[in-house]
Design a protein around this motif. Structure first.
Motif, short mmCIF file in Angstrom:
data_model
loop_
_atom_site.label_atom_id
_atom_site.label_comp_id
_atom_site.label_asym_id
_atom_site.label_seq_id
_atom_site.Cartn_x
_atom_site.Cartn_y
_atom_site.Cartn_z
N GLY A 239 -29.21 -38.23 10.78
CA GLY A 239 -29.65 -39.79 10.67
C GLY A 239 -30.68 -39.98 11.69
N ALA A 240 -31.13 -38.99 12.43
CA ALA A 240 -31.94 -39.23 13.87
C ALA A 240 -32.86 -39.95 13.61
CB ALA A 240 -32.22 -38.00 14.41
N THR A 241 -33.62 -39.98 12.40
CA THR A 241 -35.21 -40.81 12.10
C THR A 241 -34.62 -41.99 11.50
OG1 THR A 241 -35.40 -39.46 10.11
CG2 THR A 241 -36.29 -38.53 12.18
N THR A 242 -33.56 -42.15 10.75
CA THR A 242 -33.38 -43.33 9.87
C THR A 242 -32.51 -44.15 10.83
OG1 THR A 242 -33.05 -41.71 8.13
CG2 THR A 242 -32.22 -44.14 7.80
N TYR A 243 -31.66 -43.82 11.67
CA TYR A 243 -30.80 -44.58 12.50
C TYR A 243 -30.89 -44.08 13.82
CZ TYR A 243 -28.92 -45.21 7.76
OH TYR A 243 -28.91 -45.65 6.39
N PRO A 244 -32.20 -44.26 14.46
CA PRO A 244 -32.37 -43.72 15.82
C PRO A 244 -31.35 -43.90 17.01
CG PRO A 244 -33.75 -45.24 15.33
CD PRO A 244 -33.37 -45.01 14.25
N TRP A 245 -30.81 -45.15 16.96
CA TRP A 245 -29.96 -45.66 18.00
C TRP A 245 -28.63 -44.74 18.13
CZ3 TRP A 245 -31.03 -48.57 13.69
CH2 TRP A 245 -30.04 -48.65 12.49
N MET A 246 -28.16 -44.22 16.81
CA MET A 246 -27.06 -43.48 16.63
C MET A 246 -27.29 -42.03 17.72
SD MET A 246 -25.96 -44.06 13.03
CE MET A 246 -24.77 -42.74 12.90
N PHE A 247 -28.57 -41.44 17.52
CA PHE A 247 -28.73 -40.22 18.00
C PHE A 247 -29.29 -40.39 19.46
CE2 PHE A 247 -31.78 -36.72 19.02
CZ PHE A 247 -31.27 -35.78 18.87
N PHE A 248 -30.13 -41.28 19.82
CA PHE A 248 -31.14 -41.17 21.14
C PHE A 248 -30.39 -41.66 22.42
CE2 PHE A 248 -34.42 -41.02 18.03
CZ PHE A 248 -35.19 -39.79 18.53
N PHE A 249 -29.33 -42.58 22.04
CA PHE A 249 -28.52 -43.01 23.20
C PHE A 249 -27.69 -41.96 23.78
CE2 PHE A 249 -29.41 -47.41 21.48
CZ PHE A 249 -29.54 -48.03 22.87
N PRO A 250 -26.86 -41.17 22.88
CA PRO A 250 -26.16 -39.99 23.64
C PRO A 250 -27.16 -38.98 24.23
CG PRO A 250 -25.83 -40.05 21.27
CD PRO A 250 -26.51 -41.47 21.54
N ALA A 251 -28.07 -38.60 23.24
CA ALA A 251 -29.05 -37.47 23.53
C ALA A 251 -29.82 -37.74 24.89
CB ALA A 251 -29.99 -37.12 22.60
N GLY A 252 -30.37 -39.19 25.01
CA GLY A 252 -31.04 -39.43 26.14
C GLY A 252 -30.32 -39.69 27.32
N LEU A 253 -29.24 -40.13 27.40
CA LEU A 253 -28.16 -39.94 28.85
C LEU A 253 -27.92 -38.56 29.06
CD1 LEU A 253 -25.72 -42.85 27.71
CD2 LEU A 253 -27.38 -42.76 29.44
N LEU A 254 -27.74 -37.47 27.96
CA LEU A 254 -27.38 -36.30 28.48
C LEU A 254 -28.79 -35.73 29.28
CD1 LEU A 254 -26.01 -33.42 28.06
CD2 LEU A 254 -27.22 -33.26 26.08
N ILE A 255 -29.96 -35.79 28.56
CA ILE A 255 -31.19 -35.39 29.46
C ILE A 255 -31.40 -35.88 30.64
CG2 ILE A 255 -33.70 -35.36 29.19
CD1 ILE A 255 -33.49 -35.38 26.06
N VAL A 256 -31.20 -37.34 30.93
CA VAL A 256 -31.11 -37.98 32.22
C VAL A 256 -30.30 -37.50 33.08
CG1 VAL A 256 -30.91 -40.29 33.25
CG2 VAL A 256 -32.09 -40.20 31.23
N PHE A 257 -29.17 -37.17 32.59
CA PHE A 257 -27.98 -36.80 33.75
C PHE A 257 -28.37 -35.52 34.26
CE2 PHE A 257 -24.13 -34.02 34.05
CZ PHE A 257 -23.57 -34.75 35.37
N VAL A 258 -28.84 -34.57 33.14
CA VAL A 258 -29.11 -33.00 33.57
C VAL A 258 -30.29 -33.13 34.78
CG1 VAL A 258 -30.15 -30.89 32.92
CG2 VAL A 258 -28.32 -32.06 31.54
N LEU A 259 -31.26 -33.98 34.59
CA LEU A 259 -32.34 -34.09 35.46
C LEU A 259 -32.10 -34.42 36.64
CD1 LEU A 259 -35.46 -35.12 33.00
CD2 LEU A 259 -34.80 -32.92 33.86
N ALA A 260 -31.14 -35.55 36.64
CA ALA A 260 -30.66 -36.29 37.83
C ALA A 260 -29.86 -35.22 38.66
CB ALA A 260 -29.96 -37.53 37.68
N VAL A 261 -28.96 -34.43 38.08
CA VAL A 261 -28.24 -33.42 38.72
C VAL A 261 -29.15 -32.32 39.38
CG1 VAL A 261 -26.71 -31.37 38.46
CG2 VAL A 261 -26.16 -33.69 37.48
N SER A 262 -30.30 -32.03 38.71
CA SER A 262 -31.18 -30.79 39.33
C SER A 262 -31.72 -31.58 40.65
CB SER A 262 -32.25 -30.53 38.28
OG SER A 262 -31.43 -29.83 37.26
N MET A 263 -32.28 -32.56 40.61
CA MET A 263 -32.96 -33.47 41.67
C MET A 263 -31.92 -33.41 42.95
SD MET A 263 -34.82 -36.35 39.44
CE MET A 263 -35.44 -37.19 41.24
#
Length: 903
Positions: A239-263
């Protein structure tokens, strides 16, 4: 050191930003559940798939669970698993890789077998197979399993880095001090792989979180009712397109964490590395705008017809700092122009500018004209057409200049085909002809060899062959003999003269060796701090120097015809006695199942005697056995054959405790001061290390450092500096201070001044002589520079083919040498006097040996050379049929003196 690292880390903006983000994510993961009244497992049946609201900040999922509570708990679980996996796998990789690389033997074979075994099975497949068995065991077992399956590649890299570090001189110095293997790994190996480990760990954290997310996504990781970012993303994907808050909050935190660790990883890597990053600083610095082509005034200046290179008002800057400041000179056809000066004088930059080889970061102005063609500002196609065809380069280090993965013959053929329209076969024949022309033995066979399979002298010959390939008008030679023995140097100089004669090229010869310049150059340019301080004919500059700096350079050059008065030390007791020393290295075949297939005898009957307060010079060419003899002495162990007595103690009878105590009496100073000092240790800790090894308390050891620095002529405040913050001479003074820290009786000096400029060299030699007289030290001075050896040594031993062939007091040995090899060595030493050097060359070139044609002339001995005559019968080959591989028994002994078995 920790404060410095933290200060550097704080100055890195990217790392600070990444670190801030990671702290916020950890705060969210561990404090977030406390900010809401919802538990991650609670269900609100009145709010199914509700978007973000005051009651549910990030909305709810399909069964009414609070997304904020779920995501914060899942983030917490993923972060913990990622850290555990990264730390566990990194520690395992570090211990296994460092132990395998440093200790070798069975440890190395066992680690490599385990790595290969683990790499056979894909980690994802193994976990998918084991996961059902471990279901219910909890996330710690899952995290450890990920760690066990993720250490192999990092261990391989650590092993390779350790193998390289083990050969570095600062590691050998620690071993000679008596530092144990585990402490060497902890003090010197691990800090020098820290940059990789930090970056690897940060990548491993991000990778572990991604691995956990992926495995949990497919149901092999964290199991319900527990949650992680992976399980949350899996549940919300449909339901990523129908209920985006369920998908984009955990996926967004994952991406932000990986980028921050690299920096953060990049910032930590720079913070723990004390060496400067010129490229990074150059990017930050405001670069000056590239200069326009030379002014019309410069271009309109008439250039004589016989001038092939004209340099006018050349200025070069790097990152705003000028390296060359208005240099002007002309090079005439067929002329040899010598450019001399100390390191940093700008001579090499000037030579590179003449080739158009300066990097894009250089700001260049002025004019460099090659036969009427302007080099500065010329387009790349113009420069490519000039290089190799009209102007060729002979670099200082041919091993770095050659492509390591291409055969030498292919590289020569490529140089031909770039500028001449010939077939591949014809270019190959030309490559073989060039190798034959420069005296490479069996050129057709050698053309198929790789650069690392050539000796240093052979590589330089091949580099000269490449320069000759297209009969250029100008050959630029940048310190082409610096790294070579004096006899090989003599051959290369003869070969450059022959290349000049064959091609008719003018020669620009860059060097800090005034003896070489005296015998080769027609005119001399003396540079200092980017300026030309003197310019004239070689006779005028050497005989009647106008500038004080030129006079200082000439005065600093050690000469064979000038030596200090002899000292009578015959009655003093010996501190070192070596008799009949032999060292054989076995040759093995195979990797896992190794078997001995032969042996090489590196030392074959060496005899040495060093008395208290005396300096014994040990001389000979590369491969003569000097360094092997030195390491046998410093190991303080039982030799294979012969005896070694240090301060009256036979090393064959020493216990481990006795050897440890004796190490305080014997210290070493290596050739390259930069390589012999650990770049990640401050000067104070470097100097104190021998004291710490002998058990002196840390505070007391560090308290002695200021007095030791002052003893070698350095300020006490330099104790906080790192090796890269010193000049070459200052680094060698630090190495001497380290050797003196434990008040030794014998100091072994392994080529201690060969990497230094002549004026710095003179200062170090004066320091060594003063310390010897003040402290009563004995020196074993290993060198291939006979002029330096005569300047400091009381007696000299000559090694050849692993044997001591002649010993005696310095004056007698140099003025009346008995062995022909000693006479050959002495005859190869250049004299910093043009008239004497050229008179000697006329004597050496008086006649050609019979039966040798098409080769550089010059065996001073007709028929068979004296070295040949001194060999055992099984090694004798008549000069007429000798393989022409150069072995250099003095200037002019290029072809006729070679024979198989001598290398």
């Amino acid at each position: 050191m920790i404060r410095i690292t933290l200060r550097r880390l704080a100055a890195a903006k990217g790392a600070a930003a990444g670190f801030t983000v990671i702290l916020l994510l950890f705060a969210l993961a561990f404090a977030g559940p406390l900010l809401t009244t919802w538990h991650f497992g609670d269900i609100d049946f009145t709010a199914l798939r509700e978007p973000p609201s005051a009651g549910h900040w990030w909305g709810t999922n399909g069964i009414g669970q609070d997304v904020f509570a779920q995501v914060t708990h899942g983030l917490q679980k993923s972060l913990v698993i990622g850290l555990v996996v990264a730390v566990f796998s990194t520690v395992l990789a570090t211990l296994a890789g460092a132990a395998a690389g440093y200790f070798g033997g069975w440890a190395d074979r066992a680690v490599r077998f385990l790595i290969d075994l683990f790499l056979v099975f894909p980690g994802f497949l193994v976990i998918s197979m084991i996961s059902p068995v471990l279901r219910g065991s909890g996330w710690p077992v899952f995290a450890l399993l990920l760690g066990v399956l993720g250490w192999m590649v990092s261990a391989r890299i650590v092993r390779s880095m350790t193998l390289s570090l083990k050969e570095r001189e600062f590691v050998r110095a620690a071993e000679f001090m008596g530092v144990g293997g585990a402490r060497v790994i902890a003090r010197h190996v691990l800090p020098n792989v820290a940059s990789f480990l930090i970056v690897d760990t940060t990548i491993a954290v991000g990778g572990a979180v991604m691995s956990e997310t992926t495995l949990s996504y497919f149901g092999f990781g964290v199991q319900p009712p527990d949650v992680s970012l992976g399980t949350l993303i899996a549940d919300a994907t449909g339901g990523a397109t129908t209920y985006p808050w369920m998908f984009f909050f955990p996926a967004g935190l994952l991406i932000v964490f990986v980028l921050a660790v690299s920096m953060v990883g990049d910032g930590l890597r720079d913070a723990v590395d004390p060496t400067p990053r010129p490229a990074r600083r150059a990017r930050r610095a405001r670069r000056p705008r590239p200069a326009a082509p030379p002014a019309a005034r410069t271009l309109r200046e008439p250039v004589p017809d016989d001038v092939v290179v004209s340099v006018r008002d050349l200025r070069v800057a790097f990152g705003g700092q000028e390296a060359v400041k208005g240099v002007s000179w002309d090079l005439r056809r067929g002329e040899v122009l010598g450019i001399v000066g100390e390191s940093g004088s700008g001579k090499s930059v000037t030579a590179l500018a003449a080739m158009g080889l300066l990097p894009p970061s250089a700001s260049v102005s002025g004019s460099v004209r090659l036969a009427g063609t302007e080099i500065i500002g010329a387009p790349v196609p113009t420069l490519m057409a000039l290089r190799g065809r009209r102007v060729a380069m002979v670099f200082q280090d041919p091993l770095s200049a050659f492509t390591p993965v291409m055969r030498v013959g292919d590289q020569l053929a490529e140089a031909v085909r770039v500028h001449q329209r010939v077939s591949r076969a014809e270019a190959g024949r030309r490559a073989v002809e060039l190798l034959r022309m420069v005296g490479i033995p069996d050129p057709a066979l050698r053309a198929g060899a790789y650069p690392h399979e050539f000796s240093g002298g052979m590589r330089q010959r091949a580099m000269i062959a490449m320069a000759m390939a297209n009969d250029p008008e100008v050959i630029v030679a940048d310190e082409p003999t610096t790294a070579l023995d004096v006899t090989v140097q003599a051959q290369i100089l003869d070969l450059l003269r022959e290349a000049r004669r064959r091609t008719g090229a003018a020669l620009v010869f860059v060097s800090h060796d005034l003896g070489v310049i005296a015998g080769l150059a027609d005119r001399v340019v003396v540079m200092r701090d980017g300026l030309v301080v003197e310019h004239g004919t070689v006779e005028d500059v050497f005989a009647r120097p106008k500038e004080e700096y030129t006079r200082e350079l000439l005065a600093a050059v050690p000469r064979l015809d000038q030596a200090p008065p002899p000292r009578d030390l015959s009655g003093r007791p010996p501190v070192l006695r070596v008799s009949g020393l032999t060292r054989t290295f076995p040759l093995f075949k195979g990797t896992v199942f190794r078997r001995e297939v032969g042996s090489v005898r590196a030392v074959d009957g060496a005899d040495l005697l060093v008395r208290r307060g005396e300096t014994l010079g040990l001389v000979g060419e590369s491969g003569s056995g000097k360094s092997t003899t030195l390491f046998e002495i410093m190991s303080l162990a039982r030799p294979a054959e012969g005896t070694i007595e240090v301060l009256g103690s036979d090393t064959a009878a020493l216990t481990r405790a006795q050897a440890a105590r004796l190490r305080g009496e014997v210290q070493i100073v290596f050739q390259d001061p930069m390589a012999s000092l650990d770049p990640r240790m401050t000067t104070g800790h470097i100097i104190a290390e021998p004291l710490l090894t002998l058990g002196v308390p840390r505070r007391e050891a560090l308290a002695r450092v200021p007095a030791l620095l002052e003893q070698v002529g350095l300020p006490a405040a330099h104790a906080e500096r790192y090796p890269h913050q010193f000049s070459g001479g200052q680094r060698q003074r630090v190495a001497i201070a380290r050797a003196l820290s434990v008040e030794p009786k014998l100091v072994v000096l392994d080529e201690p001044v060969s990497a230094l400029d002549v004026t710095v060299q003179a200062g170090i030699l004066a320091l060594l002589a003063r310390l010897r007289d003040e402290l009563g030290l004995a020196y074993l001075f290993v060198s291939h520079d006979l002029a330096v050896t005569r300047h400091i040594a009381d007696r000299v031993s000559v090694m050849y083919l692993g044997r001591t062939v002649e010993s005696g007091d310095t004056a007698t040995l140099f003025e009346a040498p008995l062995h022909p090899y000693t006479r050959a060595l002495i005859s190869a030493v250049p004299i910093p006097d043009p008239s004497l050097e050229r008179r000697r060359r006329r004597i050496l070139l008086a006649g050609d040996p019979p039966g040798v044609t098409g080769r550089p002339a010059g065996c001073r001995f007709r028929g068979r050379c004296p070295v040949y005559a001194s060999l055992p019968a099984e090694r004798r080959v008549p000069c007429e049929t000798a393989d022409p591989e150069p072995v250099a028994h003095g200037a002019g002994h290029v072809v006729a003196c070679h024979h198989p078995g001598v290398a």
